[in-house]
Design a protein around this motif. Sequence first.
Motif, PDB file in Angstrom:
ATOM      1  N   LEU A  10       0.610  -1.284   0.069  1.00  0.00           N
ATOM      2  CA  LEU A  10       0.174  -0.010   0.008  1.00  0.00           C
ATOM      3  C   LEU A  10       0.436   1.669   0.197  1.00  0.00           C
ATOM      4  CD1 LEU A  10      -2.849  -0.878   2.701  1.00  0.00           C
ATOM      5  CD2 LEU A  10      -2.987  -0.505  -0.053  1.00  0.00           C
ATOM      6  N   ASN A  11       0.426   2.709  -0.339  1.00  0.00           N
ATOM      7  CA  ASN A  11       0.964   3.956  -0.506  1.00  0.00           C
ATOM      8  C   ASN A  11       1.229   3.740   0.734  1.00  0.00           C
ATOM      9  OD1 ASN A  11      -1.648   5.303  -0.428  1.00  0.00           O
ATOM     10  ND2 ASN A  11      -1.603   5.118  -2.380  1.00  0.00           N
ATOM     11  N   HIS A  12       2.176   4.851   0.932  1.00  0.00           N
ATOM     12  CA  HIS A  12       2.604   5.805   2.237  1.00  0.00           C
ATOM     13  C   HIS A  12       0.870   5.919   3.223  1.00  0.00           C
ATOM     14  CE1 HIS A  12       3.865   7.950   5.809  1.00  0.00           C
ATOM     15  NE2 HIS A  12       2.857   9.093   5.537  1.00  0.00           N
ATOM     16  N   PHE A  13       0.341   6.857   2.214  1.00  0.00           N
ATOM     17  CA  PHE A  13      -1.298   7.165   3.050  1.00  0.00           C
ATOM     18  C   PHE A  13      -2.236   5.827   3.397  1.00  0.00           C
ATOM     19  CE2 PHE A  13       0.288  10.753   1.126  1.00  0.00           C
ATOM     20  CZ  PHE A  13       0.452  12.030   2.003  1.00  0.00           C
ATOM     21  N   GLY A  14      -2.092   4.910   2.832  1.00  0.00           N
ATOM     22  CA  GLY A  14      -2.851   3.981   2.257  1.00  0.00           C
ATOM     23  C   GLY A  14      -2.530   3.031   3.678  1.00  0.00           C
ATOM     24  N   ARG A  15      -0.877   3.284   3.886  1.00  0.00           N
ATOM     25  CA  ARG A  15      -0.489   2.538   5.406  1.00  0.00           C
ATOM     26  C   ARG A  15      -1.620   2.954   6.618  1.00  0.00           C
ATOM     27  NH1 ARG A  15       4.208   2.027   2.074  1.00  0.00           N
ATOM     28  NH2 ARG A  15       4.450   3.435   3.371  1.00  0.00           N
ATOM     29  N   LEU A  16      -0.653   4.323   6.323  1.00  0.00           N
ATOM     30  CA  LEU A  16      -1.389   5.192   7.983  1.00  0.00           C
ATOM     31  C   LEU A  16      -2.837   5.107   8.359  1.00  0.00           C
ATOM     32  CD1 LEU A  16      -0.801   7.127   9.586  1.00  0.00           C
ATOM     33  CD2 LEU A  16      -1.053   9.077   7.931  1.00  0.00           C
ATOM     34  N   GLN A  17      -3.527   5.290   6.943  1.00  0.00           N
ATOM     35  CA  GLN A  17      -4.783   5.170   7.166  1.00  0.00           C
ATOM     36  C   GLN A  17      -5.823   3.967   7.410  1.00  0.00           C
ATOM     37  OE1 GLN A  17      -8.116   6.870   4.828  1.00  0.00           O
ATOM     38  NE2 GLN A  17      -8.694   4.893   3.905  1.00  0.00           N
ATOM     39  N   TYR A  18      -5.158   2.600   7.156  1.00  0.00           N
ATOM     40  CA  TYR A  18      -5.874   1.436   7.504  1.00  0.00           C
ATOM     41  C   TYR A  18      -4.773   0.524   9.150  1.00  0.00           C
ATOM     42  CZ  TYR A  18      -6.865  -3.312   6.988  1.00  0.00           C
ATOM     43  OH  TYR A  18      -7.509  -4.466   6.475  1.00  0.00           O
ATOM     44  N   GLY A  19      -3.563   0.674   8.906  1.00  0.00           N
ATOM     45  CA  GLY A  19      -2.879   1.006  10.170  1.00  0.00           C
ATOM     46  C   GLY A  19      -3.657   1.303  11.316  1.00  0.00           C
ATOM     47  N   LEU A  20      -3.878   2.683  11.207  1.00  0.00           N
ATOM     48  CA  LEU A  20      -4.071   3.306  12.556  1.00  0.00           C
ATOM     49  C   LEU A  20      -6.016   2.973  12.646  1.00  0.00           C
ATOM     50  CD1 LEU A  20      -3.473   6.743  12.273  1.00  0.00           C
ATOM     51  CD2 LEU A  20      -2.768   5.738  13.538  1.00  0.00           C
ATOM     52  N   PHE A  21      -6.969   2.218  11.475  1.00  0.00           N
ATOM     53  CA  PHE A  21      -7.816   1.597  11.450  1.00  0.00           C
ATOM     54  C   PHE A  21      -8.002   0.229  12.295  1.00  0.00           C
ATOM     55  CE2 PHE A  21     -10.292  -1.463   9.736  1.00  0.00           C
ATOM     56  CZ  PHE A  21     -12.092  -1.173  10.243  1.00  0.00           C
ATOM     57  N   LEU A  22      -6.744  -0.698  12.326  1.00  0.00           N
ATOM     58  CA  LEU A  22      -6.774  -1.467  12.759  1.00  0.00           C
ATOM     59  C   LEU A  22      -6.834  -1.340  14.059  1.00  0.00           C
ATOM     60  CD1 LEU A  22      -4.820  -3.094   9.426  1.00  0.00           C
ATOM     61  CD2 LEU A  22      -7.115  -3.747  11.055  1.00  0.00           C
ATOM     62  N   LYS A  23      -5.079  -0.282  14.417  1.00  0.00           N
ATOM     63  CA  LYS A  23      -4.623  -0.286  15.925  1.00  0.00           C
ATOM     64  C   LYS A  23      -5.903   0.081  16.334  1.00  0.00           C
ATOM     65  CE  LYS A  23      -2.777   3.526  18.243  1.00  0.00           C
ATOM     66  NZ  LYS A  23      -1.745   5.413  18.384  1.00  0.00           N
ATOM     67  N   SER A  77       2.866   4.386  14.778  1.00  0.00           N
ATOM     68  CA  SER A  77       1.635   5.582  14.966  1.00  0.00           C
ATOM     69  C   SER A  77       0.916   4.646  16.267  1.00  0.00           C
ATOM     70  CB  SER A  77       1.233   4.119  13.320  1.00  0.00           C
ATOM     71  OG  SER A  77       1.239   2.730  13.992  1.00  0.00           O
ATOM     72  N   TYR A  78       2.183   3.719  16.612  1.00  0.00           N
ATOM     73  CA  TYR A  78       1.473   3.184  18.088  1.00  0.00           C
ATOM     74  C   TYR A  78       1.552   3.540  19.458  1.00  0.00           C
ATOM     75  CZ  TYR A  78      -1.365  -0.668  16.790  1.00  0.00           C
ATOM     76  OH  TYR A  78      -2.062  -1.889  16.095  1.00  0.00           O
ATOM     77  N   GLY A  79       2.461   5.315  18.408  1.00  0.00           N
ATOM     78  CA  GLY A  79       3.045   6.063  19.983  1.00  0.00           C
ATOM     79  C   GLY A  79       3.868   5.312  20.994  1.00  0.00           C
ATOM     80  N   LEU A  80       5.328   4.131  19.704  1.00  0.00           N
ATOM     81  CA  LEU A  80       6.311   3.886  20.615  1.00  0.00           C
ATOM     82  C   LEU A  80       7.761   4.177  20.625  1.00  0.00           C
ATOM     83  CD1 LEU A  80       5.043   0.181  20.606  1.00  0.00           C
ATOM     84  CD2 LEU A  80       4.816   1.695  22.503  1.00  0.00           C
ATOM     85  N   GLU A  81       7.289   5.157  19.140  1.00  0.00           N
ATOM     86  CA  GLU A  81       8.635   6.313  18.729  1.00  0.00           C
ATOM     87  C   GLU A  81       8.313   7.813  18.343  1.00  0.00           C
ATOM     88  OE1 GLU A  81      11.370   4.333  18.406  1.00  0.00           O
ATOM     89  OE2 GLU A  81      11.161   2.255  18.006  1.00  0.00           O
ATOM     90  N   GLY A  82       9.468   8.324  18.253  1.00  0.00           N
ATOM     91  CA  GLY A  82       9.234   9.601  17.893  1.00  0.00           C
ATOM     92  C   GLY A  82       9.064  10.508  18.951  1.00  0.00           C
ATOM     93  N   LYS A  83       7.710  11.105  18.989  1.00  0.00           N
ATOM     94  CA  LYS A  83       7.250  12.337  19.842  1.00  0.00           C
ATOM     95  C   LYS A  83       6.347  11.295  20.976  1.00  0.00           C
ATOM     96  CE  LYS A  83       3.729  14.327  16.653  1.00  0.00           C
ATOM     97  NZ  LYS A  83       2.760  15.793  16.456  1.00  0.00           N
ATOM     98  N   ARG A  84       5.911  10.085  20.301  1.00  0.00           N
ATOM     99  CA  ARG A  84       5.280   9.477  21.142  1.00  0.00           C
ATOM    100  C   ARG A  84       3.407   9.497  21.554  1.00  0.00           C
ATOM    101  NH1 ARG A  84       8.577   4.724  22.992  1.00  0.00           N
ATOM    102  NH2 ARG A  84      11.084   5.172  23.043  1.00  0.00           N
ATOM    103  N   ALA A  85       3.412   9.755  20.118  1.00  0.00           N
ATOM    104  CA  ALA A  85       1.353  10.931  20.770  1.00  0.00           C
ATOM    105  C   ALA A  85       0.921   9.665  20.048  1.00  0.00           C
ATOM    106  CB  ALA A  85       1.808  11.652  19.254  1.00  0.00           C
ATOM    107  N   ASN A  86      -0.468   9.211  20.508  1.00  0.00           N
ATOM    108  CA  ASN A  86      -0.971   8.218  20.419  1.00  0.00           C
ATOM    109  C   ASN A  86      -2.112   8.979  18.896  1.00  0.00           C
ATOM    110  OD1 ASN A  86      -2.906   6.064  20.806  1.00  0.00           O
ATOM    111  ND2 ASN A  86      -4.432   7.554  22.253  1.00  0.00           N
ATOM    112  N   TYR A  87      -1.682   8.244  18.047  1.00  0.00           N
ATOM    113  CA  TYR A  87      -2.388   9.141  16.583  1.00  0.00           C
ATOM    114  C   TYR A  87      -3.965   8.006  16.770  1.00  0.00           C
ATOM    115  CZ  TYR A  87       1.918  11.232  15.293  1.00  0.00           C
ATOM    116  OH  TYR A  87       3.061  11.197  15.260  1.00  0.00           O
ATOM    117  N   PRO A  88      -4.831   8.789  16.475  1.00  0.00           N
ATOM    118  CA  PRO A  88      -6.039   8.914  15.888  1.00  0.00           C
ATOM    119  C   PRO A  88      -6.169   8.418  15.012  1.00  0.00           C
ATOM    120  CG  PRO A  88      -6.316  10.730  16.147  1.00  0.00           C
ATOM    121  CD  PRO A  88      -4.783  10.452  16.780  1.00  0.00           C
TER     122      PRO A  88
END
Length: 479
Positions: free
Chosen positions: A306-319, A355-366
């Motif tokens: 999946l492209n970047h935005f596809g992975r982001l959108q679908y990944g957060l949904f699954l999360k 995306s799970y808030g475990l790296e970077g600024k560790r934000a809990n992305y909705p």
Amino acid sequence: MFKIEARDDPKSQVQLHELEYPHRLNFYDKPPLYDVSIEEFETSALDRLRILAEIESSRVRNRSWEETKKVTGDQCDKYLQLKSTLAVGVDRDAQRRKDHLGHFVLRLAFCRSEELRRRFVQAEMTLFKVRYETDASTEREAFLRSRDFNWVAVEQAEKEKYREQLISYQSKGDTPFENDKYYKVRWTRVPDLVDKRKVFLHGGWAYVPSRDQSSIVYDEFQARLEKAMIITSRYMPRLDEDMRIGGILDNLSQGFLAGVSGEWSASPADMNGDAIKAEMVDELANKHFPMCMRNSHQKLRMDHRLNHFGRLQYGLFLKVLGVSVEESIVFWRKSFDRINDDTFNKMYKYNIRHSYGLEGKRANYPAKNCQQILTSGGDPGCPYRHFSPENLQSALLSTYAPLGLTSNDLPELMKTVKDGHYHVACTRVFEITHGSSGVKKGEGVGGGESVTHPNQYAKRSMDLQKEAEEKVAQMMITS
């Protein structure tokens, strides 16, 4: 017009004449000239928009007036309570202040085009009618006495003069002629009554019985609001220079496009009682996912990417659906089976943990809601908006035919899509594919609500299956 710094002046437990807003009904003649914070500015408008968006959805879905009134009342109870003037134990002025402010903020958001103005006025009219009909009769009368509607009370002598004509317009169950009151207005003010042949016309006057007095009130409300919206639009260029509220107004004006939803952050236990394993996603996608997420899942299975935005959108949904970070890594690793472990770890593992808030600024992305998906660039986007009509019909049948959708359902769905009510089409698909679970047309995802978030769709679908399984289990125990 609006200043920053919130001011709170609760006036609960006061005498009626001391209330800042003495009536539950409001024609919104005066703008809010008090100080408000940016947060109050936005939240008051969002909560009101949730109600207006559901009113718009009710119109598109051809709900009856009683159904619309119930759904609107339920939404008001959740987001914009407006208790009776005689209610005790509530801050009536605070409720009415929020109602007042939210109305005027949405005026700013929806005055920008003729189409937005029309839809806003139509929804506000419905909200006013619901409140008018549900208001206590004594309080409604007090409100009517507080305003000049420019009607003329028909004297007894004139009433007797036209007795025969007036009686001819009465129906069974109406107030007896002798006890009824009549009001004269120019016939152009009650076009709905004239069109339905419900009033006696003479000399350019319409003789309106008290039972239809509301038509005069509604016409006055609509005429004033339409005029006010045009005036507001002339001042918008000045407000566009205010960077604090420009983005807020832009987001609000998208409210009728996809409804209004909050951020979904349910835990796995909230979703289905158990954490979701990577190997469960295929089955869940086939049974419970909305079209946008089904499309992403199918693309992933076909292309193994999946492209970047596809992975982001679908990944957060699954999360948010309930897939843990460990299971998410397993899921994506199996999906990207054409690359080796080293490439996967370098290119994708960090982003999954991020995306799970475990790296970077560790934000809990909705997870992305419908409005965000609809207003994205279209890849992956919302199929109802971004697919061609031909591709959408084909996708709907291939995706949802196993769940009960047929070609006979397509004309209704495509008309809704053509009119730009994408989330309503998605809601109707939910109702059709969950008919076997007892979901009826108009029920939406519960309580008449429309789909406004992919996780809302999936959660309700999974809940219905769980309820059905619990019923079967209970029947087996008792048999």
